[in-house]
Design a protein around this motif. Structure first.
Motif, PDB file in Angstrom:
ATOM      1  N   ARG A 134      21.360  30.365  49.140  1.00 13.73           N
ATOM      2  CA  ARG A 134      21.210  30.756  47.743  1.00 13.73           C
ATOM      3  C   ARG A 134      22.420  31.504  47.213  1.00 13.73           C
ATOM      4  NH1 ARG A 134      20.990  30.105  43.382  1.00 13.73           N
ATOM      5  NH2 ARG A 134      19.483  30.634  41.786  1.00 13.73           N
ATOM      6  N   ASP A 135      23.107  32.246  48.086  1.00 13.05           N
ATOM      7  CA  ASP A 135      24.244  33.051  47.647  1.00 13.05           C
ATOM      8  C   ASP A 135      25.478  32.209  47.331  1.00 13.05           C
ATOM      9  OD1 ASP A 135      24.482  32.391  50.357  1.00 13.05           O
ATOM     10  OD2 ASP A 135      25.865  34.052  50.723  1.00 13.05           O
ATOM     11  N   LEU A 136      25.440  30.918  47.611  1.00  9.43           N
ATOM     12  CA  LEU A 136      26.585  30.048  47.349  1.00  9.43           C
ATOM     13  C   LEU A 136      26.581  29.486  45.937  1.00  9.43           C
ATOM     14  CD1 LEU A 136      26.600  27.984  50.680  1.00  9.43           C
ATOM     15  CD2 LEU A 136      27.700  30.183  50.193  1.00  9.43           C
ATOM     16  N   CYS A 137      25.452  29.585  45.241  1.00  5.10           N
ATOM     17  CA  CYS A 137      25.269  28.957  43.923  1.00  5.10           C
ATOM     18  C   CYS A 137      24.960  30.006  42.873  1.00  5.10           C
ATOM     19  CB  CYS A 137      24.138  27.938  44.011  1.00  5.10           C
ATOM     20  SG  CYS A 137      23.720  27.128  42.455  1.00  5.10           S
ATOM     21  N   ASN A 138      25.510  29.834  41.686  1.00  6.08           N
ATOM     22  CA  ASN A 138      25.253  30.751  40.573  1.00  6.08           C
ATOM     23  C   ASN A 138      23.749  30.978  40.409  1.00  6.08           C
ATOM     24  OD1 ASN A 138      24.747  31.529  37.689  1.00  6.08           O
ATOM     25  ND2 ASN A 138      26.975  31.454  37.615  1.00  6.08           N
ATOM     26  N   THR A 188      29.682  30.581  43.718  1.00  7.18           N
ATOM     27  CA  THR A 188      29.888  32.022  43.594  1.00  7.18           C
ATOM     28  C   THR A 188      31.153  32.421  44.361  1.00  7.18           C
ATOM     29  OG1 THR A 188      28.609  32.459  45.591  1.00  7.18           O
ATOM     30  CG2 THR A 188      27.405  32.412  43.493  1.00  7.18           C
ATOM     31  N   LYS A 189      31.576  33.667  44.197  1.00  5.97           N
ATOM     32  CA  LYS A 189      32.711  34.165  44.971  1.00  5.97           C
ATOM     33  C   LYS A 189      32.390  34.151  46.466  1.00  5.97           C
ATOM     34  CE  LYS A 189      34.610  37.101  41.326  1.00  5.97           C
ATOM     35  NZ  LYS A 189      34.925  38.499  40.903  1.00  5.97           N
ATOM     36  N   ALA A 190      31.130  34.404  46.799  1.00  2.58           N
ATOM     37  CA  ALA A 190      30.726  34.429  48.206  1.00  2.58           C
ATOM     38  C   ALA A 190      30.902  33.068  48.872  1.00  2.58           C
ATOM     39  CB  ALA A 190      29.265  34.870  48.320  1.00  2.58           C
ATOM     40  N   ALA A 191      30.878  31.996  48.078  1.00  2.00           N
ATOM     41  CA  ALA A 191      31.008  30.659  48.652  1.00  2.00           C
ATOM     42  C   ALA A 191      32.381  30.431  49.266  1.00  2.00           C
ATOM     43  CB  ALA A 191      30.742  29.608  47.577  1.00  2.00           C
TER      44      ALA A 191
END
Length: 260
Positions: free
Chosen positions: A104-108, A41-44
Motif C-alpha cells: 500500500r505504501d507504494l501507491c498514492n 510514492t516517494k517510498a516506492a
C-alpha cells in the motif's frame, strides 16, 4: 457513447502488470486511447521496490507492444490528492486496484477512493490478486436503487452493458415486483440501448442486507462485474456507520465499476 480515453493507474506493486493488461484489452475493445499515470510514492523509490518504480514507464510501454492503440504516459506528484493531478477529468474511465496491504505504501493514498469521490468519472476497481486472464463484462450485475449515484453508474457503464452477454438488474426493496412500472421503465431504457436485461429483484424482509443479498446471487448468475453507485452518503459517514460503497470497494472477489 463509448470510452474514448481510459486512464490506468501505475505503481511498483504486484498488481500493476495484470491491471495494465486488462486496461490494454479494454482500450483495444473500445478503440480508446490509454493513458498510464504513475502514482508512485516517494517510498516506492527506496529499498526492494526501487527498480520496479524506476521501470514503470518502460514496463507500461512494453505492455503495449504490438497493440494498435494510441497511448500516453503521465506522472502524478507523489503526495498529491488533487483529482486534476491524477489526470482524471479528461477521461471516460479510470482503472485502479483495491489497496493491497502488502504494498500500500507504494501507491498514492488517494487511489482508489479519494479519486473516485472527486473525479466525476467512473472507476473500474479490480480486486487484489486480479489476473489478466480473467474476463470482465460478459455477465454484469447492476445494483439499482433509483438513486442519483446508481443512475450515474448505469449510464457511465453503458458501453460495457451494451457489449455484455447478459445484464442482471438487481433491485433490493421491501415491495419489489417485476411488474412495477419503475422497474419496467429501467428495463425498457436499457433495452432501448440494446442491453440484454434480466430482472433479479430481491424482496427485503429485514433478514439480510443489500450487499449480502447481491453477493448471494452472484454465484447463481456467474457474474464477472458489478456496476453500482458510490457514496450516496459521505465516505466518513460510511466509515462510521457502514455502507455498501465500502463493502464493494473492499470486496476481493470481482471487479466493480463505481460512479459518484
Amino acid at each position: 457513447m463509448s470510452f474514448r480515453d481510459i486512464v490506468v493507474y501505475l505503481d511498483a506493486g504486484v498488481n500493476t502488470a495484470d491491471r495494465v493488461h486488462t486496461a490494454v484489452d479494454l482500450a483495444v475493445k473500445f478503440e480508446a486511447r490509454l493513458i498510464g499515470v504513475d502514482v508512485s510514492t516517494k517510498a516506492a523509490f527506496e529499498g526492494r521496490s526501487r527498480d520496479a518504480a524506476l521501470a514503470i514507464q518502460d514496463t507500461f510501454v512494453s505492455a503495449l507492444s504490438g497493440r494498435n492503440i494510441d497511448f500516453d504516459f503521465r506522472v502524478a506528484p507523489p503526495s498529491t490528492e488533487a483529482a486534476e493531478h491524477h489526470f482524471c477529468h479528461c477521461a471516460d474511465l479510470l482503472i485502479a486496484t483495491h489497496a493491497n496491504p502488502d504494498d500500500r505504501d507504494l501507491c498514492n493514498s488517494a487511489i482508489p477512493e479519494g479519486v473516485l469521490v472527486s473525479a466525476g468519472v467512473p472507476m473500474l476497481v479490480l480486486p487484489p490478486g486480479w489476473k489478466k486472464e480473467n474476463t470482465i463484462g460478459n455477465k454484469v450485475v447492476v445494483a439499482w436503487n433509483f438513486s442519483r449515484e446508481a443512475t450515474r453508474a448505469l449510464h457511465d457503464a453503458m458501453p460495457i452493458l451494451k457489449e455484455a452477454r447478459e445484464v442482471f438488474l438487481f433491485i433490493f426493496a421491501p415491495n419489489y415486483s417485476d411488474t412495477h412500472s419503475d422497474v419496467q421503465d429501467v428495463k425498457a431504457h436499457l433495452e432501448h440501448h440494446g442491453v440484454k436485461v434480466t430482472l433479479a429483484g430481491w424482496r427485503d424482509h429485514g433478514e439480510i442486507d443489500m450487499t449480502s443479498a447481491l453477493f448471494a446471487g452472484l454465484d447463481r448468475e456467474d457474474a464477472d462485474l458489478i456496476v453500482c453507485g458510490a457514496f450516496g452518503r459521505s465516505p466518513l459517514s460510511e466509515t462510521l456507520f457502514g455502507g455498501a460503497s465500502k463493502v464493494f470497494l473492499n470486496n476481493v472477489s470481482m471487479p466493480v465499476l463505481m460512479s459518484h
